[in-house]
Design a protein around this motif. Structure first.
Motif, PDB file in Angstrom:
ATOM      1  N   ALA A  14       0.938  -0.978   0.052  1.00 50.56           N
ATOM      2  CA  ALA A  14       0.149   0.191   0.048  1.00 50.56           C
ATOM      3  C   ALA A  14       0.842   1.377   0.064  1.00 50.56           C
ATOM      4  N   VAL A  15       1.935   1.214   0.751  1.00 50.95           N
ATOM      5  CA  VAL A  15       2.842   2.436   0.810  1.00 50.95           C
ATOM      6  C   VAL A  15       3.415   2.306  -0.429  1.00 50.95           C
ATOM      7  N   LYS A  16       3.859   1.489  -0.962  1.00 47.51           N
ATOM      8  CA  LYS A  16       4.662   1.708  -2.278  1.00 47.51           C
ATOM      9  C   LYS A  16       3.783   2.232  -3.512  1.00 47.51           C
ATOM     10  N   LYS A  17       2.436   1.548  -3.466  1.00 52.45           N
ATOM     11  CA  LYS A  17       1.301   2.119  -4.207  1.00 52.45           C
ATOM     12  C   LYS A  17       1.245   3.549  -4.296  1.00 52.45           C
ATOM     13  N   VAL A  18       1.174   4.191  -2.819  1.00 48.25           N
ATOM     14  CA  VAL A  18       0.810   5.582  -2.849  1.00 48.25           C
ATOM     15  C   VAL A  18       2.046   6.336  -3.164  1.00 48.25           C
ATOM     16  N   LEU A  19       3.152   5.917  -2.656  1.00 48.54           N
ATOM     17  CA  LEU A  19       4.335   6.724  -3.255  1.00 48.54           C
ATOM     18  C   LEU A  19       4.523   6.615  -4.746  1.00 48.54           C
ATOM     19  N   ASP A  25       7.101  15.053  -5.733  1.00 46.04           N
ATOM     20  CA  ASP A  25       8.391  15.344  -5.373  1.00 46.04           C
ATOM     21  C   ASP A  25       9.192  15.317  -6.958  1.00 46.04           C
ATOM     22  N   GLU A  26       8.570  14.630  -7.838  1.00 46.79           N
ATOM     23  CA  GLU A  26       9.173  14.815  -9.299  1.00 46.79           C
ATOM     24  C   GLU A  26       9.015  16.097  -9.651  1.00 46.79           C
ATOM     25  N   LYS A  27       7.813  16.730  -9.435  1.00 49.02           N
ATOM     26  CA  LYS A  27       7.539  18.275  -9.897  1.00 49.02           C
ATOM     27  C   LYS A  27       8.420  19.221  -9.240  1.00 49.02           C
ATOM     28  N   VAL A  28       8.707  18.974  -7.817  1.00 48.76           N
ATOM     29  CA  VAL A  28       9.287  19.951  -6.995  1.00 48.76           C
ATOM     30  C   VAL A  28      10.750  19.916  -7.586  1.00 48.76           C
ATOM     31  N   VAL A  29      11.371  18.640  -7.697  1.00 45.06           N
ATOM     32  CA  VAL A  29      12.856  18.611  -8.339  1.00 45.06           C
ATOM     33  C   VAL A  29      12.996  19.066  -9.452  1.00 45.06           C
ATOM     34  N   ALA A  30      12.039  19.012 -10.343  1.00 44.19           N
ATOM     35  CA  ALA A  30      12.098  19.331 -11.854  1.00 44.19           C
ATOM     36  C   ALA A  30      11.986  20.911 -11.859  1.00 44.19           C
TER      37      ALA A  30
END
Length: 100
Positions: A14-19, A25-30
């Motif tokens: 469930a945690v992996k699916k949510v993450l 996080d990808e948008k912030v890094v970009a």
């Protein structure tokens, strides 16, 4: 024990699916990579001149509360010490934090 392992497996899944489903996080890094120099400059000026802001706040706060004024003054002193030592001013250097 088998029940505990099964619960752990379900929780991990469930945690992996949510993450995996979040792209924040990808948008912030970009965004950071796109405007890296601007963000670094802003952080640099906060690091260099934040102590002055704390000191002015301490001076203004002394009239209201001696305790909070002292706390802000100690924070300003700590920030000044950490900033200048990171920039090698306390080791005889003459370069500021924001200068390369």
């Amino acid at each position: 024990m088998a029940k505990k392992k099964a619960v752990k497996k379900v929780v991990k899944k469930a945690v992996k699916k949510v993450l995996d489903s979040t792209t924040l996080d990808e948008k912030v890094v970009a965004e950071y990579k796109e405007n890296k120099s601007l963000y670094d400059l802003i952080l640099c000026y906060i690091k260099c001149y934040g102590g002055y802001l704390l000191a002015v706040g301490a001076g203004c706060t002394f009239g209201v509360s001696l305790l909070w004024g002292t706390i802000l003054l100690a924070a300003a002193a700590g920030m000044a010490f950490l900033t200048t030592c990171g920039c090698k001013l306390c080791k005889g250097g003459n370069t500021g934090c924001c200068k390369n």
